[in-house]
Design a protein around this motif. Structure first.
Motif, PDB file in Angstrom:
ATOM      1  N   HIS A  49       0.831  -1.206   0.000  1.00 40.20           N
ATOM      2  CA  HIS A  49       0.000   0.000   0.000  1.00 40.20           C
ATOM      3  C   HIS A  49       0.863   1.253   0.000  1.00 40.20           C
ATOM      4  O   HIS A  49       0.586   2.220  -0.703  1.00 40.20           O
ATOM      5  CB  HIS A  49      -0.944  -0.002   1.202  1.00 40.20           C
ATOM      6  CG  HIS A  49      -2.149  -0.861   0.984  1.00 40.20           C
ATOM      7  ND1 HIS A  49      -2.112  -2.224   1.045  1.00 40.20           N
ATOM      8  CD2 HIS A  49      -3.433  -0.526   0.666  1.00 40.20           C
ATOM      9  CE1 HIS A  49      -3.320  -2.702   0.782  1.00 40.20           C
ATOM     10  NE2 HIS A  49      -4.146  -1.701   0.553  1.00 40.20           N
ATOM     11  N   ARG A  50       1.919   1.208   0.826  1.00 39.02           N
ATOM     12  CA  ARG A  50       2.808   2.364   0.899  1.00 39.02           C
ATOM     13  C   ARG A  50       3.405   2.651  -0.484  1.00 39.02           C
ATOM     14  O   ARG A  50       3.442   3.785  -0.938  1.00 39.02           O
ATOM     15  CB  ARG A  50       3.914   2.058   1.923  1.00 39.02           C
ATOM     16  CG  ARG A  50       4.700   3.258   2.344  1.00 39.02           C
ATOM     17  CD  ARG A  50       5.475   2.927   3.602  1.00 39.02           C
ATOM     18  NE  ARG A  50       6.868   3.313   3.428  1.00 39.02           N
ATOM     19  CZ  ARG A  50       7.793   3.153   4.372  1.00 39.02           C
ATOM     20  NH1 ARG A  50       7.484   2.594   5.516  1.00 39.02           N
ATOM     21  NH2 ARG A  50       9.015   3.532   4.155  1.00 39.02           N
ATOM     22  N   ARG A  51       3.823   1.581  -1.148  1.00 43.42           N
ATOM     23  CA  ARG A  51       4.450   1.750  -2.453  1.00 43.42           C
ATOM     24  C   ARG A  51       3.433   2.174  -3.519  1.00 43.42           C
ATOM     25  O   ARG A  51       3.733   3.033  -4.359  1.00 43.42           O
ATOM     26  CB  ARG A  51       5.141   0.451  -2.877  1.00 43.42           C
ATOM     27  CG  ARG A  51       6.459   0.214  -2.134  1.00 43.42           C
ATOM     28  CD  ARG A  51       6.917  -1.223  -2.343  1.00 43.42           C
ATOM     29  NE  ARG A  51       8.297  -1.461  -1.950  1.00 43.42           N
ATOM     30  CZ  ARG A  51       8.703  -1.618  -0.686  1.00 43.42           C
ATOM     31  NH1 ARG A  51       7.843  -1.512   0.313  1.00 43.42           N
ATOM     32  NH2 ARG A  51       9.975  -1.860  -0.424  1.00 43.42           N
ATOM     33  N   LEU A  52       2.259   1.568  -3.515  1.00 42.53           N
ATOM     34  CA  LEU A  52       1.234   1.942  -4.510  1.00 42.53           C
ATOM     35  C   LEU A  52       0.888   3.423  -4.369  1.00 42.53           C
ATOM     36  O   LEU A  52       0.817   4.154  -5.369  1.00 42.53           O
ATOM     37  CB  LEU A  52      -0.037   1.098  -4.321  1.00 42.53           C
ATOM     38  CG  LEU A  52       0.019  -0.367  -4.754  1.00 42.53           C
ATOM     39  CD1 LEU A  52      -1.282  -1.086  -4.374  1.00 42.53           C
ATOM     40  CD2 LEU A  52       0.271  -0.503  -6.261  1.00 42.53           C
ATOM     41  N   MET A  96      -4.532  -0.707   6.772  1.00 44.36           N
ATOM     42  CA  MET A  96      -4.583  -0.238   5.383  1.00 44.36           C
ATOM     43  C   MET A  96      -5.568   0.926   5.222  1.00 44.36           C
ATOM     44  O   MET A  96      -5.693   1.502   4.141  1.00 44.36           O
ATOM     45  CB  MET A  96      -4.990  -1.407   4.469  1.00 44.36           C
ATOM     46  CG  MET A  96      -3.839  -2.218   3.899  1.00 44.36           C
ATOM     47  SD  MET A  96      -2.581  -2.759   5.077  1.00 44.36           S
ATOM     48  CE  MET A  96      -3.375  -4.213   5.780  1.00 44.36           C
ATOM     49  N   ASP A  97      -6.295   1.254   6.298  1.00 43.70           N
ATOM     50  CA  ASP A  97      -7.380   2.240   6.205  1.00 43.70           C
ATOM     51  C   ASP A  97      -6.937   3.581   5.601  1.00 43.70           C
ATOM     52  O   ASP A  97      -7.655   4.171   4.807  1.00 43.70           O
ATOM     53  CB  ASP A  97      -7.992   2.506   7.589  1.00 43.70           C
ATOM     54  CG  ASP A  97      -9.004   1.420   7.985  1.00 43.70           C
ATOM     55  OD1 ASP A  97      -9.295   0.541   7.149  1.00 43.70           O
ATOM     56  OD2 ASP A  97      -9.480   1.457   9.128  1.00 43.70           O
ATOM     57  N   SER A  98      -5.752   4.040   5.987  1.00 41.69           N
ATOM     58  CA  SER A  98      -5.360   5.375   5.520  1.00 41.69           C
ATOM     59  C   SER A  98      -5.067   5.392   4.023  1.00 41.69           C
ATOM     60  O   SER A  98      -5.076   6.433   3.396  1.00 41.69           O
ATOM     61  CB  SER A  98      -4.153   5.886   6.311  1.00 41.69           C
ATOM     62  OG  SER A  98      -3.068   5.011   6.137  1.00 41.69           O
ATOM     63  N   TYR A  99      -4.793   4.219   3.432  1.00 38.94           N
ATOM     64  CA  TYR A  99      -4.496   4.163   1.999  1.00 38.94           C
ATOM     65  C   TYR A  99      -5.731   3.801   1.158  1.00 38.94           C
ATOM     66  O   TYR A  99      -5.771   4.086  -0.043  1.00 38.94           O
ATOM     67  CB  TYR A  99      -3.452   3.074   1.717  1.00 38.94           C
ATOM     68  CG  TYR A  99      -2.157   3.188   2.471  1.00 38.94           C
ATOM     69  CD1 TYR A  99      -1.198   4.139   2.117  1.00 38.94           C
ATOM     70  CD2 TYR A  99      -1.850   2.318   3.512  1.00 38.94           C
ATOM     71  CE1 TYR A  99       0.016   4.213   2.783  1.00 38.94           C
ATOM     72  CE2 TYR A  99      -0.637   2.389   4.181  1.00 38.94           C
ATOM     73  CZ  TYR A  99       0.295   3.341   3.820  1.00 38.94           C
ATOM     74  OH  TYR A  99       1.484   3.403   4.477  1.00 38.94           O
TER      75      TYR A  99
END
Ligand code: SF4
Lengths: 197, 278
Positions: A49-52, A96-99
């Motif tokens: 998620h961070r990378r996407l 994962m909510d923030s993404y």
């Protein structure tokens, strides 16, 4: 241990749903419903998620088209030689909510993990017509057998956190948030309260 | 003075890491079985049944019970008459590294700032206690983070009393919702100091599932907490029913007159643990 039964028939007789969801299938899902998923899905957890989202931030293209797809929050254990994959149950979704709203805005149709989502994610799901499912947490060995193919798509350097494409068969899941805005965890809590009332 | 070779320790830790990930111990299996047989909710019953099947598949097919094979937590009781040949800490860490590599277990340990995976699942967390005697007891508790993340520590005012402790524990457990894969085991550390309470809460998880505290008033409190948590009806995976927790274990220790530390360490149904005495 002789106490254990070998095959639970309950999970063999669930309504079958193809992945990626057709618009009709997506509409028909109801909070609290148990379904058996077959077809293809993508995986990702914290580092994916961070990378996407970093790619989106930089205006770059994603390594995969997520439109209409299901994203499963999982970091599998390594496959033994000759096996498709190791244990592969869900990880907790709130991380994962923030993404998630960003990915839903792109057209991601469904996410799957375990545990409740934030108000923002629930709102984004309603706005973009997406659903959320829970897989059976801690049933990684059982779920491993429902994964028939696993292919590395991106972020190999993230190890177990890489983005994979899975082909699944009869993968059981519970619908938590449906298109009508219902939330199964909240429904369970409300039913309990009513019973006490 | 008894000699123990660090090579023996390394091998024991390696073997425990692999066995823990694949073979649940009778205490947790029996607790799950009893919970299934008591359960009234249909979905909850079937999920408990599936978890037993999952344990069976894991053991027979050598697939980890859960993909989160955890951070390695090692509890050592070292007899004061034991002399270790070689480097103890290196043997422990190397044992964990080998177990996770050779057992096809997931490496989940990373730098807290850069989030870069160490690639070996080390360092493991080691707690060492010196005890009388000439044995070395090693307990291995790989801890997944769905449950670990739902743990907490509070420094309550003494005026909160027993009722305050009960309310606090129940609030924290319910707030965890389905995140820690209920049914869970709730480890409570009461008293001591800031760090002692946390350690007590984790040590409470080492007790065989459902074994009561030896202290009568604590055992009564454990039972009350378990009853009240389950009465709230969140149930297996938050899908309703009577099995939110399998057990509440509380460890206590005297504390300062101005203090009432309460630590809660939550463990999931994938309660993996192994023990060896050398
Ligand atoms: S909370 Fe426990 S059972 Fe659930 S995913 Fe984490 S380690 Fe596995």
């Amino acid at each position: 241990m002789s106490l254990l039964r070998s095959e639970p028939a309950f999970f063999d007789n669930l309504p079958e749903v193809r992945l990626p969801f057709s618009p009709e299938a997506l509409t028909s899902l109801e909070a609290g419903q148990l379904v058996s998923l077959s077809g293809t899905l993508y995986t990702g957890r914290d580092q994916t998620h961070r990378r996407l989202c970093a790619l989106l931030e930089d205006g770059k293209e994603l390594p995969v088209d997520l439109v209409g797809q299901l994203l499963y929050y999982v970091g599998p254990s390594p496959a033994r030689p000759g096996r498709v994959i190791g244990a592969a149950g869900p990880t907790t979704s709130y991380r994962m909510d923030s993404y998630t709203p960003r990915l839903l805005a792109l057209g991601l149709a469904a996410t799957m993990g375990k545990g409740a989502r934030s108000a923002e994610v629930r709102q984004a799901m309603l706005a973009h017509g997406a659903v959320y499912l829970a897989a059976i947490g801690g049933a990684g060995a059982f779920l491993s057998r429902c994964i028939k193919k696993s292919e590395l798509v991106a972020f190999a350097e993230a190890g177990p956190e890489a983005l994979f494409r899975f082909e699944v068969e009869n993968f059981p899941a519970v619908v938590i948030n449906d298109l009508a805005g219902r939330d199964y965890y909240a429904l369970v809590a409300a039913a309990k309260k009513k019973g006490e009332g | 003075m008894r000699e123990i070779d660090s090579n023996e320790i390394r091998k024991a830790v390696r073997d425990m890491a692999i066995a823990a990930a694949h073979d649940l111990e009778p205490d947790i299996l029996e607790a799950l079985l009893a919970a299934r047989d008591r359960e009234t909710g249909e979905l909850a019953w079937n999920i408990l049944d599936l978890l037993l099947t999952n344990a069976d598949i894991a053991s027979r097919e050598r697939i980890p019970v859960c993909q989160d094979t955890g951070t390695g937590i090692l509890f050592l009781e070292l007899g004061q008459e034991v002399h270790i040949q070689g480097d103890l800490n290196e043997a422990l860490q190397e044992g964990v590294r080998l177990g996770y590599e050779e057992g096809y277990l997931r490496k989940s340990v990373c730098d807290p700032l850069t989030r870069k995976n160490t690639g070996t699942n080390t360092p493991a967390v080691v707690h060492l206690e010196i005890v009388p005697g000439d044995h070395l007891t090693i307990r291995f508790l790989p801890k997944g983070c769905g449950s670990e993340n739902m743990s907490s520590l509070a420094m309550l005012p003494p005026a909160a009393g027993t009722e305050g402790v009960v309310r606090h524990v129940i609030d924290r457990v319910l707030a965890a919702g389905s995140n820690p894969c209920p049914p869970m085991i709730v480890g409570v550390g009461l008293g001591g100091s800031f760090e002692k309470a946390a350690l007590l809460a984790k040590k409470a998880l080492l007790r065989p599932v459902g074994e009561k505290s030896a202290r009568q008033d604590v055992a009564v409190l454990e039972e009350r907490l378990l009853r009240e948590i389950n009465a709230k009806g969140q149930g297996v995976h938050g899908f309703g029913g009577i099995t939110t927790a399998l057990a509440v274990h509380m460890e206590i220790f005297p504390c300062h007159i101005a203090s009432l530390p309460v630590a809660i360490n939550i463990q999931c149904h994938a309660h993996r643990h192994k023990e060896i005495v050398l």
